[in-house]
Design an enzyme around this catalytic site. Structure first.
Site, PDB file in Angstrom:
ATOM      1  N   ASP A 197      -5.165   7.045   5.784  1.00 33.60           N
ATOM      2  CA  ASP A 197      -6.029   6.061   6.466  1.00 33.60           C
ATOM      3  C   ASP A 197      -5.355   4.705   6.635  1.00 33.60           C
ATOM      4  O   ASP A 197      -5.609   3.983   7.597  1.00 33.60           O
ATOM      5  CB  ASP A 197      -7.352   5.898   5.681  1.00 33.60           C
ATOM      6  CG  ASP A 197      -7.124   5.538   4.225  1.00 33.60           C
ATOM      7  OD1 ASP A 197      -6.388   6.287   3.540  1.00 33.60           O
ATOM      8  OD2 ASP A 197      -7.649   4.503   3.767  1.00 33.60           O
ATOM      9  N   GLY A 199      -0.648   2.148 -14.177  1.00 31.98           N
ATOM     10  CA  GLY A 199      -1.947   1.624 -13.764  1.00 31.98           C
ATOM     11  C   GLY A 199      -2.550   2.649 -12.825  1.00 31.98           C
ATOM     12  O   GLY A 199      -2.063   2.833 -11.717  1.00 31.98           O
ATOM     13  N   HIS A 200      -3.544   3.368 -13.305  1.00 33.56           N
ATOM     14  CA  HIS A 200      -4.154   4.438 -12.505  1.00 33.56           C
ATOM     15  C   HIS A 200      -5.571   4.043 -12.126  1.00 33.56           C
ATOM     16  O   HIS A 200      -6.393   3.752 -12.999  1.00 33.56           O
ATOM     17  CB  HIS A 200      -4.153   5.756 -13.298  1.00 33.56           C
ATOM     18  CG  HIS A 200      -2.775   6.248 -13.626  1.00 33.56           C
ATOM     19  ND1 HIS A 200      -2.524   7.335 -14.413  1.00 33.56           N
ATOM     20  CD2 HIS A 200      -1.560   5.785 -13.253  1.00 33.56           C
ATOM     21  CE1 HIS A 200      -1.218   7.520 -14.505  1.00 33.56           C
ATOM     22  NE2 HIS A 200      -0.617   6.583 -13.813  1.00 33.56           N
ATOM     23  N   GLY A 229      -0.067  -6.851 -10.795  1.00 37.83           N
ATOM     24  CA  GLY A 229      -0.561  -7.610  -9.648  1.00 37.83           C
ATOM     25  C   GLY A 229       0.524  -7.980  -8.659  1.00 37.83           C
ATOM     26  O   GLY A 229       0.266  -8.659  -7.661  1.00 37.83           O
ATOM     27  N   GLY A 250      -5.504  12.268   1.316  1.00 37.48           N
ATOM     28  CA  GLY A 250      -6.394  11.163   0.955  1.00 37.48           C
ATOM     29  C   GLY A 250      -6.694  10.306   2.168  1.00 37.48           C
ATOM     30  O   GLY A 250      -5.790   9.904   2.910  1.00 37.48           O
ATOM     31  N   VAL A 251      -7.987  10.010   2.378  1.00 35.68           N
ATOM     32  CA  VAL A 251      -8.382   9.172   3.522  1.00 35.68           C
ATOM     33  C   VAL A 251      -9.164   7.941   3.066  1.00 35.68           C
ATOM     34  O   VAL A 251      -9.801   7.263   3.853  1.00 35.68           O
ATOM     35  CB  VAL A 251      -9.196   9.983   4.565  1.00 35.68           C
ATOM     36  CG1 VAL A 251      -8.315  11.030   5.237  1.00 35.68           C
ATOM     37  CG2 VAL A 251     -10.420  10.648   3.934  1.00 35.68           C
ATOM     38  N   THR A 264      -1.059  -2.921 -12.494  1.00 37.78           N
ATOM     39  CA  THR A 264      -0.732  -3.406 -13.836  1.00 37.78           C
ATOM     40  C   THR A 264      -0.315  -4.864 -13.824  1.00 37.78           C
ATOM     41  O   THR A 264      -0.786  -5.661 -14.626  1.00 37.78           O
ATOM     42  CB  THR A 264       0.385  -2.513 -14.437  1.00 37.78           C
ATOM     43  OG1 THR A 264      -0.121  -1.185 -14.497  1.00 37.78           O
ATOM     44  CG2 THR A 264       0.783  -2.958 -15.829  1.00 37.78           C
ATOM     45  N   LYS A 323      -2.179   8.884  -8.145  1.00 38.84           N
ATOM     46  CA  LYS A 323      -2.276   9.988  -9.127  1.00 38.84           C
ATOM     47  C   LYS A 323      -3.622   9.952  -9.847  1.00 38.84           C
ATOM     48  O   LYS A 323      -4.252  10.977 -10.079  1.00 38.84           O
ATOM     49  CB  LYS A 323      -1.144   9.887 -10.175  1.00 38.84           C
ATOM     50  CG  LYS A 323       0.250  10.037  -9.598  1.00 38.84           C
ATOM     51  CD  LYS A 323       1.318   9.856 -10.645  1.00 38.84           C
ATOM     52  CE  LYS A 323       1.448   8.439 -11.179  1.00 38.84           C
ATOM     53  NZ  LYS A 323       1.903   7.447 -10.196  1.00 38.84           N
ATOM     54  N   GLY A 324      -4.063   8.704 -10.203  1.00 43.26           N
ATOM     55  CA  GLY A 324      -5.323   8.556 -10.938  1.00 43.26           C
ATOM     56  C   GLY A 324      -6.466   9.206 -10.190  1.00 43.26           C
ATOM     57  O   GLY A 324      -7.282   9.929 -10.769  1.00 43.26           O
ATOM     58  N   GLN A 378       4.033   7.033 -13.839  1.00 46.67           N
ATOM     59  CA  GLN A 378       5.241   6.680 -13.099  1.00 46.67           C
ATOM     60  C   GLN A 378       5.539   7.787 -12.072  1.00 46.67           C
ATOM     61  O   GLN A 378       4.626   8.443 -11.627  1.00 46.67           O
ATOM     62  CB  GLN A 378       6.445   6.423 -14.032  1.00 46.67           C
ATOM     63  CG  GLN A 378       6.337   5.138 -14.814  1.00 46.67           C
ATOM     64  CD  GLN A 378       5.418   5.234 -16.012  1.00 46.67           C
ATOM     65  OE1 GLN A 378       5.565   6.108 -16.840  1.00 46.67           O
ATOM     66  NE2 GLN A 378       4.459   4.341 -16.107  1.00 46.67           N
ATOM     67  N   GLY A 414       5.945   5.667  -7.818  1.00 46.77           N
ATOM     68  CA  GLY A 414       4.711   5.344  -8.534  1.00 46.77           C
ATOM     69  C   GLY A 414       3.606   4.860  -7.611  1.00 46.77           C
ATOM     70  O   GLY A 414       3.818   4.621  -6.405  1.00 46.77           O
ATOM     71  N   ASP A 415       2.391   4.774  -8.168  1.00 44.80           N
ATOM     72  CA  ASP A 415       1.214   4.266  -7.447  1.00 44.80           C
ATOM     73  C   ASP A 415       0.855   5.094  -6.213  1.00 44.80           C
ATOM     74  O   ASP A 415       0.355   4.568  -5.217  1.00 44.80           O
ATOM     75  CB  ASP A 415       1.417   2.786  -7.045  1.00 44.80           C
ATOM     76  CG  ASP A 415       1.781   1.935  -8.245  1.00 44.80           C
ATOM     77  OD1 ASP A 415       1.228   2.186  -9.330  1.00 44.80           O
ATOM     78  OD2 ASP A 415       2.629   1.033  -8.099  1.00 44.80           O
ATOM     79  N   GLU A 416       1.086   6.377  -6.292  1.00 49.05           N
ATOM     80  CA  GLU A 416       0.795   7.263  -5.151  1.00 49.05           C
ATOM     81  C   GLU A 416      -0.680   7.647  -5.084  1.00 49.05           C
ATOM     82  O   GLU A 416      -1.107   8.347  -4.157  1.00 49.05           O
ATOM     83  CB  GLU A 416       1.640   8.547  -5.249  1.00 49.05           C
ATOM     84  CG  GLU A 416       3.157   8.355  -5.236  1.00 49.05           C
ATOM     85  CD  GLU A 416       3.747   8.190  -6.626  1.00 49.05           C
ATOM     86  OE1 GLU A 416       2.972   7.976  -7.586  1.00 49.05           O
ATOM     87  OE2 GLU A 416       4.975   8.254  -6.754  1.00 49.05           O
TER      88      GLU A 416
END
Ligand code: GDP
Ligand code: IMO
Ligand code: MG
Length: 438
Positions: A346, A54-55, A315, A427-428, A313, A30-31, A237, A26-28
């Site tokens: 980055d 959390g996106h 913290g 992604g940078v 989501t 995606k959003g 997820q 998760g948290d890669e």
């Protein structure tokens, strides 16, 4: 053009229904990827999970943190939908709608499937009580009531969005299921019973406000596809949190893998054209459970601080570690990935050496390349690392692959080889613009 596929005639076809899913824990990012791809989509649909997600979407200096609302909502003309497989906390979704509306986001094109299940207050209470009961065997859930809500769904005693927006049906079902859940809360866990009548009153009001959004997402998605509209399925997820193909029991209670999209939306697999898997250039995890490449040291702290790795989501600080090609290869297989997006390259700037896990070594010395099916088989496995030189450059302004330092290019090419999947985007930085397309 992104991630294209040849047709039988060898022509390149622009794909019409694509999935974006997480390949790690998760948290890669995606959003961010969904927001970028949504600029070209007519429809964005979420198919599973709930407000455990959390996106984050960063655009033009504004940051949006979305939990239930699909990330396509920032485009006014995009149809944004919540499919049958999602679990919806009505209070949270209304707060999210209000919060986004106050920032100028419109909800004229927003739909929720009547079949989606409702997270009730007893689910949230039971999530907390079960975690407490497990003691140090706890899962580290987000305590949003996700697991208990899916439990009711599969036990066939859940309350659905259709029920919520029909006050008489809702009151009857809430009384029946609420009584049973109260009995579990008080008699099994010694907790405090929920005031069911007060909940009915409060949630009936939520139902009244949500009624206008209710529509058949399966039909709408099917019709959009028939009409040749571009559809994007937003995963929440990730693969290693999948109830079957993740690190069970340290997983979530839904199917975040690509196959879950069809079940959770109500469309057949023949609709899907392409599956994007999102990874980070390293690995993170929130909550408990195995993490073979975890860095419980200064390097791990460096990645956490440099990458701002704190849960969107809850913290909670995210656990950090090296890129694990074994898990991403697992994701390539179980999701049938057409291509990968590697975010947060980055964040690795400033490290002298980058390590990549290429395989696991079992306690008996055997080397395995496929992610073990059970925690018992994973137990004692040590990562086999390959070392790669680090880079110091600020790459956040690079906008093409050629602009990246040679070291970054060879790191990406090596990940591509090891994961056996094309890397289509890099992604940078967190902003919409900070994405390199290949
Ligand atoms: P999601 O749950 O997969 O949508 O990911 P989250 O939003 O929970 O976490 C990803 C975090 O990384 C967010 O704060 C994003 O703004 C940020 N992010 C995404 N892509 C990049 C990137 O390429 N570089 C940097 N530095 N941050 C990124
Ligand atoms: P996004 O969509 C990271 C984790 C929790 C916990 C486990 C079970 O932002 O990538 P749950 O509350 O679902 O029963 O918790 O799953 N988890 C996530 N970790 N990102 C998420 O979503 C997550 N959603 C759930 O931390 O370990
Ligand atoms: Mg997240």
């Amino acid at each position: 053009m992104l991630c294209t596929r040849g047709t039988k005639q060898g022509m390149i076809k622009n794909m019409a229904a694509n999935i974006v899913i997480g390949t790690q824990w998760g948290d890669e990012g995606k959003g961010k990827v969904i927001d970028i791809l949504a600029s070209r989509a007519d429809v964005v649909v979420r198919s599973q999970g709930g407000n455990n997600a959390g996106h984050t979407v960063a655009s033009g200096g504004e940051v949006y943190k979305l939990h239930l609302i699909p990330s396509g909502i920032l485009y006014k003309d995009t149809l944004c939908m919540i499919g049958a497989g999602v679990v919806v906390d009505p209070k949270v979704i209304l707060e999210e709608i209000d919060g986004l509306s106050s920032r100028g986001v419109t909800f004229d094109n927003f739909k929720i499937d009547p079949r989606a299940h409702v997270i009730m207050p007893w689910h949230i209470i039971l999530d907390g009580l079960s975690e407490k009961f497990r003691g140090n065997m706890d899962i580290g859930t987000t305590k949003r009531g996700i697991g208990p809500c899916y439990m009711d769904k599969y036990e066939r005693s859940g309350i659905r969005i259709y029920d919520l927006v029909h006050p008489d049906i809702f009151a009857e079902k809430a009384r029946a299921t609420g009584k049973l859940r109260n009995s579990i809360i008080t008699n099994v866990f010694g907790g405090e019973a929920v005031d069911i009548e007060a909940v009915i009153k409060e949630y009936t009001e939520y139902g009244k406000r949500l009624a206008k959004y209710v529509d058949d997402v399966s039909v709408l998605t099917y019709e959009a596809n028939k009409a040749g509209k571009e559809i994007l399925f937003e995963g929440a997820q990730a693969t290693l949190l999948d109830i079957d193909f993740g690190t069970y029991p340290y997983v979530t209670s839904s199917h975040p893998i690509s196959a879950g999209v069809c079940i959770g939306t109500g469309v057949g697999p023949t609709v899907i054209d392409k599956v994007y898997g999102v990874a980070k250039a390293y690995t993170t995890r929130v909550g408990k459970g195995p993490f073979p490449t975890e860095l419980d040291n200064e390097t791990g702290d460096y990645i956490r601080n440099n990458g701002g790795e704190f849960g969107t989501t809850t913290g909670r600080p995210r656990r950090t570690g090296w890129f694990d090609a074994v898990i991403v290869r697992h994701a390539v297989r179980v999701n049938g990935l057409n291509c990968l997006v590697v975010n947060k390259l980055d964040t690795l700037a400033g490290l002298d050496t980058l390590k990549i896990c290429v395989a696991y070594k079992k306690p008996d010395g055997t080397v395995v390349k496929d992610f073990p099916a059970t925690l018992e088989e994973l137990e004692g496995c040590e990562p086999v690392y390959e070392e790669h030189p680090g880079f110091k450059d600020d790459i956040s302004k690079c906008r093409s692959f050629d602009e990246l330092p040679e070291i970054c290019k060879s790191y990406i090419k090596r990940l591509e080889e090891l994961c056996e999947c094309k890397i289509a985007m890099i992604g940078v930085g967190p902003d919409r613009e900070q994405q390199i397309e290949r």
